[in-house]
Design an enzyme around this catalytic site. Structure first.
Site, PDB file in Angstrom:
ATOM      1  N   ASP A 116     -12.069  -5.819   2.353  1.00 29.87           N
ATOM      2  CA  ASP A 116     -13.314  -6.194   1.688  1.00 29.87           C
ATOM      3  C   ASP A 116     -13.904  -7.358   2.489  1.00 29.87           C
ATOM      4  O   ASP A 116     -13.430  -7.672   3.597  1.00 29.87           O
ATOM      5  CB  ASP A 116     -13.084  -6.518   0.205  1.00 29.87           C
ATOM      6  N   CYS A 123      -7.562  -8.075   1.799  1.00 29.78           N
ATOM      7  CA  CYS A 123      -8.551  -8.662   0.892  1.00 29.78           C
ATOM      8  C   CYS A 123      -8.233 -10.156   0.811  1.00 29.78           C
ATOM      9  O   CYS A 123      -7.595 -10.702   1.705  1.00 29.78           O
ATOM     10  CB  CYS A 123      -8.556  -7.963  -0.460  1.00 29.78           C
ATOM     11  N   THR A 133      -6.306 -11.850  -1.407  1.00 33.30           N
ATOM     12  CA  THR A 133      -4.885 -12.092  -1.699  1.00 33.30           C
ATOM     13  C   THR A 133      -3.962 -10.968  -1.224  1.00 33.30           C
ATOM     14  O   THR A 133      -2.740 -11.161  -1.191  1.00 33.30           O
ATOM     15  CB  THR A 133      -4.685 -12.196  -3.221  1.00 33.30           C
ATOM     16  N   HIS A 173      13.420  -0.255   3.645  1.00 32.40           N
ATOM     17  CA  HIS A 173      13.972   0.192   2.361  1.00 32.40           C
ATOM     18  C   HIS A 173      12.999   1.024   1.529  1.00 32.40           C
ATOM     19  O   HIS A 173      13.425   1.935   0.830  1.00 32.40           O
ATOM     20  CB  HIS A 173      14.403  -1.022   1.527  1.00 32.40           C
ATOM     21  N   HIS A 202      18.345   4.725   0.471  1.00 31.78           N
ATOM     22  CA  HIS A 202      16.957   4.319   0.224  1.00 31.78           C
ATOM     23  C   HIS A 202      16.046   5.540   0.114  1.00 31.78           C
ATOM     24  O   HIS A 202      15.033   5.494  -0.590  1.00 31.78           O
ATOM     25  CB  HIS A 202      16.487   3.357   1.312  1.00 31.78           C
TER      26      HIS A 202
END
Ligand code: RB5
Length: 154
Positions: free
Chosen positions: A12, A69, A71, A102, A137
């Protein structure tokens, strides 16, 4: 062996500068990069770009993606609503490596207001060059798909 060759990048407005720098860097490193936008620092809506990028992975046109973005959190929430997408918001190297080893994550989400650009670049490189280890995994990743498909049984 590096299995990730085709990479999509998206952001963004908050991640616009990092996304452009990262796209140029990854092209220099030999990756085939698809930029899904945004195209300026004008305020925009991160789910649009998460959706565009995830569609490319779902359609097999890209192997992995990097979403940026403010965060990394909004992008990761949006990306994880797409079937087959395993997105991880990371701000340090241990998580960026382990989410490939993993979780077989196929989307890395970064926060341009959380980490500096050199960190974003090194986490991206680490993510793209780390392989899934499989084994137990793979069983757990298959369970994630079962949850997504409504077929999960404990
Ligand atoms: C935009 O201001 C900001 O909310 C967005 O970049 C992101 O951090 C959302 O999770």
């Amino acid at each position: 062996m590096n299995t990730i060759k085709k990479v999509a990048v998206g952001s963004d407005h908050a991640g616009f500068e990092y996304k452009n720098r990262l796209a140029a860097y990854l092209r220099e490193r030999g990756y085939e990069v698809t930029d899904v936008g945004c195209d300026s620092e004008e305020s925009c809506h991160y789910p649009i770009f998460a959706h565009r990028l995830c569609r490319l992975i779902q359609d097999g046109k890209c192997d992995a993606g990097i979403l940026i973005c403010g965060t990394g959190i909004g992008m990761s929430i949006a990306a994880n609503k797409h079937k087959g997408i395993r997105a991880a918001a990371c701000s340090e190297a241990f998580s960026a490596r382990l989410t490939r080893e993993h979780n077989d994550a196929n989307v890395l989400c970064l926060g341009a207001r959380v980490i500096d650009y050199p960190t974003a670049q090194s986490l991206s490189e680490l993510f793209l060059t780390t392989e899934f280890v499989g084994g137990k995994h793979a069983t757990r990743v298959a369970m994630l798909a079962d949850i997504e498909n409504g077929t999960f049984k404990e």
